[in-house]
Design an enzyme around this catalytic site. Sequence first.
Site, PDB file in Angstrom:
ATOM      1  N   TYR A  56       0.837  -1.194   0.000  1.00  0.00           N
ATOM      2  CA  TYR A  56       0.000   0.000   0.000  1.00  0.00           C
ATOM      3  C   TYR A  56       0.876   1.249   0.000  1.00  0.00           C
ATOM      4  CZ  TYR A  56      -3.185  -3.649   1.606  1.00  0.00           C
ATOM      5  OH  TYR A  56      -3.884  -4.824   1.730  1.00  0.00           O
ATOM      6  N   HIS A 123       1.036 -11.945   1.861  1.00  0.00           N
ATOM      7  CA  HIS A 123       0.154 -11.152   1.007  1.00  0.00           C
ATOM      8  C   HIS A 123      -0.057 -11.832  -0.353  1.00  0.00           C
ATOM      9  CE1 HIS A 123      -0.868  -6.654   0.017  1.00  0.00           C
ATOM     10  NE2 HIS A 123      -1.876  -7.467  -0.213  1.00  0.00           N
TER      11      HIS A 123
END
Length: 328
Positions: A56, A123
Site C-alpha cells: 500500500y 500477502h
Amino acid sequence: MKRKYLGKTDLNLPVVSVGGAAFSDIYGSFNEARAIHFIRDCLFRGSNYIDTGFWYGQGTSEAVIGKAVEEVHRNAFYLGTKVGRYEKDIYKMFDYSAERSIACVDSSLQRLGVKYVDLIQVHDVSFGDFDVILRETLPALQKVVDAGKARYIGIADYDLDLMKAIVEESEVPIAAVLSYAKSTLLDNRLEEYIPYFKSRGVGVINAAPTGMGLLTNSGPQLWHPASAEIKSLCRQAGIICKRRRVELAQLATWFSLQTDADTTVCGLNCLDQLKDVTRVLEEGLRYEEKSVLRELQLRYFNRGTLHWDKVELQRYKARMAAMPHPQE
C-alpha cells in the site's frame, strides 16, 4: 464497538477494523495530516485494529500509521501487516523468499514505529509458488514470531480454496485468513468457507466489503480487475442510489457485516464514514436504505456470483511471459 476474538488467538478485535490501503495512493490521493487525525479518531472510538502492508504505497501506509500511533500506548491498538507483495515494477512485485520476508518485517516495524505487530500475513499467496510459501515463507514468519517481532501468522488472498489448502498443508500454525471482496452483494462465497476455517481454529478477517470500490456511488479506480459488464452493473446500481439519496457503499457494508467473520476491514478515510458504518452496524439500515437494497438485489444482484477469479493472476503471468528477461 462490538468485539470478537480472532479465531483461537487472544486478539479481541473490533467488528469494524481499519484498512490501511486508504492511507496510500491506491484509491487516489490522500491527505497525510487528515489521515493521521482519522486513525487517532478510529482508535479513540474503539476501531483499534489496523490492517496494512508494504504494497500500500510501497511503505507509505505503514509510515502514516506509524506517525498516527507514535504517542499511543502499544496495548491500546492492534496492528497487522504483510510480506510478499512489494514494488510496482513487475520484476520486483512479488518475493516470497525467507530472506526477503524477514527483511520486510524489520523494515515494516521501523516504519510503524513498533517492536512487534499482532498479525504478520503472507500477502496475495496466489502469486507465489505453493511449495515456497509452505517451506520457506511461513517458516520464516515463524522465526519472526519466535523472535517476538509478531504474535501470530496469517495468509491473505482472493482465492478461498488456495487459503484452505495452505491451512490444511502448513506445518506452521495459521492463526487467521484474510479474504477480500468475497462477502459482498456481488460475491458472498466467504460465508460457505467460514465454518471450515472456524473448525480449524482459524480466525477470519473479511475485507473490502465494497468490492474494492465497485459498490460505491463514485465507482472503482481504473485499475479494478472486474469485467466491463460487472462495472456497468454496479454503475447502474450507483445511479439509482444517487437518485434515492442513498450511498451504495453503506448498503454493501451493511450486507458484508452480516457475515460471521471475526472482523471486517473497511477502507475508510474520514470520521463521517466511520460514523456511518458504526450506525448501520448498531442500528441497521433505515427504511429508504432497505427499500433501495431490495430493489438493487432484485434488479442487479440476483445473477449468481459475479467475480474476477484468476483475472489478476492471468494478467500478471501474461505480462511476465511477454517481458524480456531483466539484465543482471
